[in-house]
Design a protein around this motif. Structure first.
Motif, PDB file in Angstrom:
ATOM      1  N   GLU A 195       0.813  -1.211   0.000  1.00  0.00           N
ATOM      2  CA  GLU A 195       0.000   0.000   0.000  1.00  0.00           C
ATOM      3  C   GLU A 195       0.849   1.265   0.000  1.00  0.00           C
ATOM      4  OE1 GLU A 195      -4.088  -1.604   2.205  1.00  0.00           O
ATOM      5  OE2 GLU A 195      -2.888  -0.008   3.121  1.00  0.00           O
ATOM      6  N   THR A 196       2.009   1.205   0.621  1.00  0.00           N
ATOM      7  CA  THR A 196       2.865   2.400   0.687  1.00  0.00           C
ATOM      8  C   THR A 196       3.836   2.497  -0.478  1.00  0.00           C
ATOM      9  OG1 THR A 196       4.474   1.227   2.071  1.00  0.00           O
ATOM     10  CG2 THR A 196       2.731   2.464   3.198  1.00  0.00           C
ATOM     11  N   GLY A 197       3.899   1.453  -1.314  1.00  0.00           N
ATOM     12  CA  GLY A 197       4.796   1.468  -2.455  1.00  0.00           C
ATOM     13  C   GLY A 197       6.182   0.960  -2.157  1.00  0.00           C
ATOM     14  N   ARG A 198       6.415   0.455  -0.960  1.00  0.00           N
ATOM     15  CA  ARG A 198       7.737  -0.089  -0.632  1.00  0.00           C
ATOM     16  C   ARG A 198       7.956  -1.448  -1.269  1.00  0.00           C
ATOM     17  NH1 ARG A 198       8.820   0.375   5.697  1.00  0.00           N
ATOM     18  NH2 ARG A 198      10.872  -0.335   4.965  1.00  0.00           N
ATOM     19  N   ALA A 199       6.871  -2.074  -1.684  1.00  0.00           N
ATOM     20  CA  ALA A 199       6.965  -3.347  -2.410  1.00  0.00           C
ATOM     21  C   ALA A 199       6.037  -3.271  -3.610  1.00  0.00           C
ATOM     22  CB  ALA A 199       6.576  -4.516  -1.512  1.00  0.00           C
ATOM     23  N   ARG A 200       6.404  -3.983  -4.679  1.00  0.00           N
ATOM     24  CA  ARG A 200       5.597  -3.977  -5.903  1.00  0.00           C
ATOM     25  C   ARG A 200       4.878  -5.306  -6.013  1.00  0.00           C
ATOM     26  NH1 ARG A 200       6.361  -5.506 -11.319  1.00  0.00           N
ATOM     27  NH2 ARG A 200       5.306  -4.146 -12.834  1.00  0.00           N
ATOM     28  N   PRO A 201       3.550  -5.304  -6.147  1.00  0.00           N
ATOM     29  CA  PRO A 201       2.819  -6.571  -6.214  1.00  0.00           C
ATOM     30  C   PRO A 201       2.996  -7.253  -7.565  1.00  0.00           C
ATOM     31  CG  PRO A 201       1.313  -4.760  -6.578  1.00  0.00           C
ATOM     32  CD  PRO A 201       2.652  -4.140  -6.239  1.00  0.00           C
ATOM     33  N   SER A 202       2.970  -8.572  -7.560  1.00  0.00           N
ATOM     34  CA  SER A 202       2.941  -9.320  -8.808  1.00  0.00           C
ATOM     35  C   SER A 202       1.541  -9.229  -9.406  1.00  0.00           C
ATOM     36  CB  SER A 202       3.296 -10.786  -8.548  1.00  0.00           C
ATOM     37  OG  SER A 202       2.275 -11.399  -7.768  1.00  0.00           O
ATOM     38  N   ARG A 203       1.431  -9.649 -10.638  1.00  0.00           N
ATOM     39  CA  ARG A 203       0.116  -9.650 -11.285  1.00  0.00           C
ATOM     40  C   ARG A 203      -0.856 -10.540 -10.516  1.00  0.00           C
ATOM     41  NH1 ARG A 203      -2.895 -12.212 -15.321  1.00  0.00           N
ATOM     42  NH2 ARG A 203      -3.911 -10.774 -16.796  1.00  0.00           N
ATOM     43  N   ASP A 204      -0.385 -11.724 -10.127  1.00  0.00           N
ATOM     44  CA  ASP A 204      -1.247 -12.642  -9.386  1.00  0.00           C
ATOM     45  C   ASP A 204      -1.671 -12.051  -8.049  1.00  0.00           C
ATOM     46  OD1 ASP A 204      -1.149 -14.500 -11.396  1.00  0.00           O
ATOM     47  OD2 ASP A 204       0.395 -15.748 -10.471  1.00  0.00           O
ATOM     48  N   MET A 205      -0.772 -11.312  -7.398  1.00  0.00           N
ATOM     49  CA  MET A 205      -1.116 -10.720  -6.105  1.00  0.00           C
ATOM     50  C   MET A 205      -2.185  -9.630  -6.279  1.00  0.00           C
ATOM     51  SD  MET A 205      -0.921 -10.583  -2.875  1.00  0.00           S
ATOM     52  CE  MET A 205       0.489 -11.640  -2.474  1.00  0.00           C
ATOM     53  N   VAL A 206      -2.065  -8.839  -7.351  1.00  0.00           N
ATOM     54  CA  VAL A 206      -3.075  -7.817  -7.601  1.00  0.00           C
ATOM     55  C   VAL A 206      -4.451  -8.461  -7.761  1.00  0.00           C
ATOM     56  CG1 VAL A 206      -3.881  -6.067  -9.232  1.00  0.00           C
ATOM     57  CG2 VAL A 206      -1.460  -6.177  -8.635  1.00  0.00           C
ATOM     58  N   LEU A 207      -4.509  -9.517  -8.556  1.00  0.00           N
ATOM     59  CA  LEU A 207      -5.784 -10.190  -8.791  1.00  0.00           C
ATOM     60  C   LEU A 207      -6.290 -10.888  -7.528  1.00  0.00           C
ATOM     61  CD1 LEU A 207      -5.125 -11.648 -12.358  1.00  0.00           C
ATOM     62  CD2 LEU A 207      -6.613  -9.736 -11.745  1.00  0.00           C
ATOM     63  N   HIS A 208      -5.369 -11.434  -6.752  1.00  0.00           N
ATOM     64  CA  HIS A 208      -5.746 -12.119  -5.508  1.00  0.00           C
ATOM     65  C   HIS A 208      -6.355 -11.130  -4.514  1.00  0.00           C
ATOM     66  CE1 HIS A 208      -5.770 -14.944  -2.240  1.00  0.00           C
ATOM     67  NE2 HIS A 208      -4.873 -14.262  -1.546  1.00  0.00           N
ATOM     68  N   LEU A 209      -5.712  -9.993  -4.340  1.00  0.00           N
ATOM     69  CA  LEU A 209      -6.240  -8.990  -3.414  1.00  0.00           C
ATOM     70  C   LEU A 209      -7.548  -8.396  -3.944  1.00  0.00           C
ATOM     71  CD1 LEU A 209      -2.947  -7.150  -2.374  1.00  0.00           C
ATOM     72  CD2 LEU A 209      -4.313  -8.753  -0.999  1.00  0.00           C
TER      73      LEU A 209
END
Length: 275
Positions: free
Chosen positions: A44-58
């Motif tokens: 949420e703060t941008g310190r980590a970048r989500p994978s495509r699968d993580m975006v869809l999972h969330l």
């Protein structure tokens, strides 16, 4: 949340916005998604970048509509996952055929297909039973079925217990605006709320069918309104369509509608009904 309002926001900001909209803490979302609260905080703060699968999972955990899932993916630097095609395109022929089949199956009772904005997509031959006497300007494309039902030039003068019907329609619209974050639905809610007709104090019914009673000459027609959505659709157009049907609540209404549709069967299908 539309493309215009989210194009300059990061995926972390969008995820946080959806979590807050769903009234979840980071700990609650992390627990449901099976990730650590620390990792979610970093996303949420941008310190980590989500994978495509993580975006869809969330997005799945947050029940984000498909259109807005595409926006999350785009903000994260990925291609959209869900196509959006017009119903007149060859690939959507089977979807349109299915819609036509369902609309015909509801006859001789009124039924319409609407999109997410509650604009008319298709209607069956029984719809004129509801739209008789409606001002032509409300029937011009794109005809909005909620505006048509609540506008003084629309069905509103013929609806018995109009304050109760208004409360039902506005309650549903407000909930959809909140769930989707669509500012267009919010604007439509404000527009319809400003129309005359009052609001019932009693809460809207919680059943699967909502009563609608309309005057038809000297008679009263009583319907039960039901809405069906396509929950498993992976195409944006299909996913955002709903079918609203108006089934007779009593035998007299059933007989009157059958007679009216039979009498008007030689006429071309007319425009949309209520919401």
């Amino acid at each position: 949340m539309t493309s215009a309002s989210t194009s300059d926001r990061t995926v972390g900001e969008l995820l946080r916005g959806w979590r807050q909209r769903r009234r979840l803490s980071q700990l609650e979302l992390a627990g449901g998604a099976g990730v650590s609260a620390r990792h979610l905080s970093f996303l949420e703060t941008g310190r980590a970048r989500p994978s495509r699968d993580m975006v869809l999972h969330l997005a799945e955990q947050l029940d984000v509509p498909l259109r807005e899932r595409n926006e999350l993916l785009t903000a994260a630097g990925f291609a959209p996952a869900y196509a959006r095609r017009g119903l007149d395109e060859p690939d959507m022929r089977t979807v349109r055929a299915a819609l036509d089949l369902v609309l015909a199956a509801y006859e001789p009772f009124p039924a319409v297909v609407v999109d997410r904005a509650w604009d008319l997509v298709a209607a069956n031959r029984a719809v004129p039973v509801l739209t008789a006497g409606v001002a032509p300007h409300l029937l011009e494309p794109p005809a909005n079925v909620l505006r048509l039902s609540l506008h003084p030039d629309g069905m509103a003068p013929r609806i018995l217990d109009l304050p109760q019907w208004r409360r039902h329609v506005l309650h549903r619209l407000a909930r959809e605006a909140d769930l989707t974050g669509d500012p267009g639905l919010g604007a439509l809610h404000r527009e319809l709320l400003a129309l005359p007709g009052g609001l019932a104090r009693t809460p809207p019914p919680n059943g699967i069918a909502v009563p609608l009673r309309v005057r038809s000459g000297d008679a009263v027609l009583s319907f039960l309104s039901t809405v069906t959505t396509f929950g498993t659709a992976v195409d944006l157009t299909a996913a955002e369509l709903s079918i609203e049907a108006f089934l007779p609540a009593d035998a007299a209404t059933g007989e009157a509608v059958r007679a009216a549709v039979c009498a008007g069967s030689e006429r071309a299908p007319a425009s949309p009904p209520t919401g």
